[in-house]
Motif scaffolding. Sequence first.
Motif, short mmCIF file in Angstrom:
data_model
loop_
_atom_site.label_atom_id
_atom_site.label_comp_id
_atom_site.label_asym_id
_atom_site.label_seq_id
_atom_site.Cartn_x
_atom_site.Cartn_y
_atom_site.Cartn_z
N LYS A 95 -148.41 62.27 9.21
CA LYS A 95 -149.68 62.95 8.92
C LYS A 95 -149.47 64.23 8.11
O LYS A 95 -150.15 65.24 8.29
CB LYS A 95 -150.46 63.27 10.21
CG LYS A 95 -150.78 62.05 11.05
CD LYS A 95 -151.78 61.17 10.37
CE LYS A 95 -152.18 60.02 11.28
NZ LYS A 95 -152.73 58.91 10.58
N ASN A 96 -148.53 64.17 7.17
CA ASN A 96 -148.23 65.31 6.30
C ASN A 96 -148.81 65.02 4.92
O ASN A 96 -148.18 64.38 4.09
CB ASN A 96 -146.71 65.53 6.23
CG ASN A 96 -146.33 66.74 5.42
OD1 ASN A 96 -147.03 67.15 4.50
ND2 ASN A 96 -145.19 67.33 5.77
N VAL A 97 -150.03 65.50 4.69
CA VAL A 97 -150.75 65.16 3.47
C VAL A 97 -150.10 65.79 2.23
O VAL A 97 -150.13 65.18 1.15
CB VAL A 97 -152.25 65.50 3.58
CG1 VAL A 97 -152.50 66.99 3.49
CG2 VAL A 97 -153.06 64.74 2.55
N GLU A 98 -149.50 66.96 2.36
CA GLU A 98 -148.86 67.58 1.20
C GLU A 98 -147.66 66.76 0.72
O GLU A 98 -147.51 66.52 -0.48
CB GLU A 98 -148.43 69.01 1.54
CG GLU A 98 -149.60 69.97 1.70
CD GLU A 98 -149.15 71.35 2.10
OE1 GLU A 98 -147.94 71.67 2.00
OE2 GLU A 98 -150.03 72.13 2.52
N ASP A 99 -146.81 66.33 1.64
CA ASP A 99 -145.66 65.51 1.26
C ASP A 99 -146.10 64.13 0.79
O ASP A 99 -145.50 63.55 -0.12
CB ASP A 99 -144.67 65.38 2.42
CG ASP A 99 -143.87 66.66 2.65
OD1 ASP A 99 -143.96 67.60 1.82
OD2 ASP A 99 -143.16 66.73 3.68
N ALA A 100 -147.16 63.59 1.40
CA ALA A 100 -147.69 62.29 0.97
C ALA A 100 -148.19 62.40 -0.46
O ALA A 100 -147.94 61.50 -1.28
CB ALA A 100 -148.80 61.83 1.91
N GLU B 290 -155.12 60.65 -5.47
CA GLU B 290 -156.37 61.42 -5.47
C GLU B 290 -156.90 61.64 -4.05
O GLU B 290 -157.46 62.70 -3.76
CB GLU B 290 -157.41 60.75 -6.36
CG GLU B 290 -157.02 60.73 -7.83
CD GLU B 290 -156.62 62.10 -8.36
OE1 GLU B 290 -157.40 63.07 -8.19
OE2 GLU B 290 -155.52 62.21 -8.94
N ILE B 291 -156.70 60.68 -3.17
CA ILE B 291 -157.09 60.86 -1.77
C ILE B 291 -156.28 61.99 -1.16
O ILE B 291 -156.82 62.91 -0.52
CB ILE B 291 -156.92 59.55 -0.97
CG1 ILE B 291 -157.99 58.55 -1.40
CG2 ILE B 291 -156.97 59.81 0.53
CD1 ILE B 291 -157.80 57.15 -0.84
N PHE B 292 -154.96 61.93 -1.36
CA PHE B 292 -154.08 62.97 -0.80
C PHE B 292 -154.33 64.32 -1.45
O PHE B 292 -154.24 65.36 -0.80
CB PHE B 292 -152.61 62.57 -0.94
CG PHE B 292 -152.23 61.32 -0.20
CD1 PHE B 292 -152.86 60.94 0.98
CD2 PHE B 292 -151.22 60.51 -0.68
CE1 PHE B 292 -152.50 59.79 1.66
CE2 PHE B 292 -150.83 59.36 0.00
CZ PHE B 292 -151.48 59.00 1.17
N ARG B 293 -154.64 64.32 -2.74
CA ARG B 293 -154.93 65.57 -3.44
C ARG B 293 -156.11 66.29 -2.78
O ARG B 293 -156.15 67.51 -2.70
CB ARG B 293 -155.25 65.30 -4.91
CG ARG B 293 -155.47 66.56 -5.74
CD ARG B 293 -155.96 66.26 -7.15
NE ARG B 293 -155.19 65.28 -7.88
CZ ARG B 293 -154.11 65.55 -8.62
NH1 ARG B 293 -153.65 66.78 -8.69
NH2 ARG B 293 -153.50 64.58 -9.27
N ALA B 294 -157.06 65.51 -2.27
CA ALA B 294 -158.23 66.06 -1.59
C ALA B 294 -157.89 66.56 -0.18
O ALA B 294 -158.75 67.09 0.51
CB ALA B 294 -159.34 65.02 -1.53
N GLY B 295 -156.64 66.35 0.24
CA GLY B 295 -156.20 66.84 1.54
C GLY B 295 -156.61 65.97 2.71
O GLY B 295 -156.75 66.46 3.83
N THR B 296 -156.80 64.69 2.45
CA THR B 296 -157.25 63.79 3.50
C THR B 296 -156.44 62.49 3.48
O THR B 296 -155.73 62.21 2.52
CB THR B 296 -158.76 63.48 3.34
OG1 THR B 296 -159.20 62.68 4.42
CG2 THR B 296 -159.05 62.78 2.03
N PHE B 297 -156.58 61.73 4.53
CA PHE B 297 -156.01 60.38 4.60
C PHE B 297 -157.12 59.33 4.60
O PHE B 297 -156.84 58.14 4.67
CB PHE B 297 -155.14 60.21 5.86
CG PHE B 297 -153.88 61.02 5.82
CD1 PHE B 297 -152.79 60.58 5.09
CD2 PHE B 297 -153.77 62.21 6.52
CE1 PHE B 297 -151.61 61.31 5.05
CE2 PHE B 297 -152.60 62.95 6.49
CZ PHE B 297 -151.52 62.50 5.75
N GLU B 298 -158.36 59.78 4.51
CA GLU B 298 -159.50 58.88 4.59
C GLU B 298 -159.49 57.89 3.42
O GLU B 298 -159.54 58.29 2.26
CB GLU B 298 -160.80 59.68 4.59
CG GLU B 298 -162.01 58.85 4.91
CD GLU B 298 -163.26 59.69 5.07
OE1 GLU B 298 -164.32 59.18 4.71
OE2 GLU B 298 -163.16 60.85 5.54
N GLY B 299 -159.41 56.62 3.74
CA GLY B 299 -159.36 55.58 2.73
C GLY B 299 -157.96 55.19 2.31
O GLY B 299 -157.77 54.26 1.54
N ALA B 300 -156.96 55.89 2.81
CA ALA B 300 -155.58 55.63 2.40
C ALA B 300 -155.00 54.36 3.03
O ALA B 300 -154.15 53.70 2.42
CB ALA B 300 -154.70 56.83 2.74
#
Length: 121
Positions: free
Chosen positions: A51-56, A84-94
């Motif tokens: 759950k590390n969105v920056e590294d993802a 683009e999902i991760f850029r937004a700081g989320t995992f929603e839809g990933a």
Amino acid sequence: MTVQECYEMIGADWQDVLQRFGGSQAIVKKFAIKFLDDPSFSDMKKAVAEKNVEDAFRAAHTLKGVCLNLGFSDLYHTSYDITEIFRAGTFEGAEELMEAMDDQYQTIQDAVTRLMQEDAE
């Protein structure tokens, strides 16, 4: 298997990538084989599991660039979307995209591994 057959198996635009690499099949082959050692995909999966969105984001962005350069268009498009999902700081839809990426990555890995193995024979 030729490099062109490998790219056709992946569903990539062989002529585009060949042109990008100055018409050298040997260079395309060299870098396609190096793709197998690129840690970006596994780094992304690890970051998602942690759950590390920056590294993802960082790993997905790197993978996107590698795929663009190598002409792996299906995986490029999916990695673009997940970046683009991760850029937004989320995992929603990933999660859905990760499933597609698993299939696309496996297709590339299988084709390039086959290319490498047949070359060694």
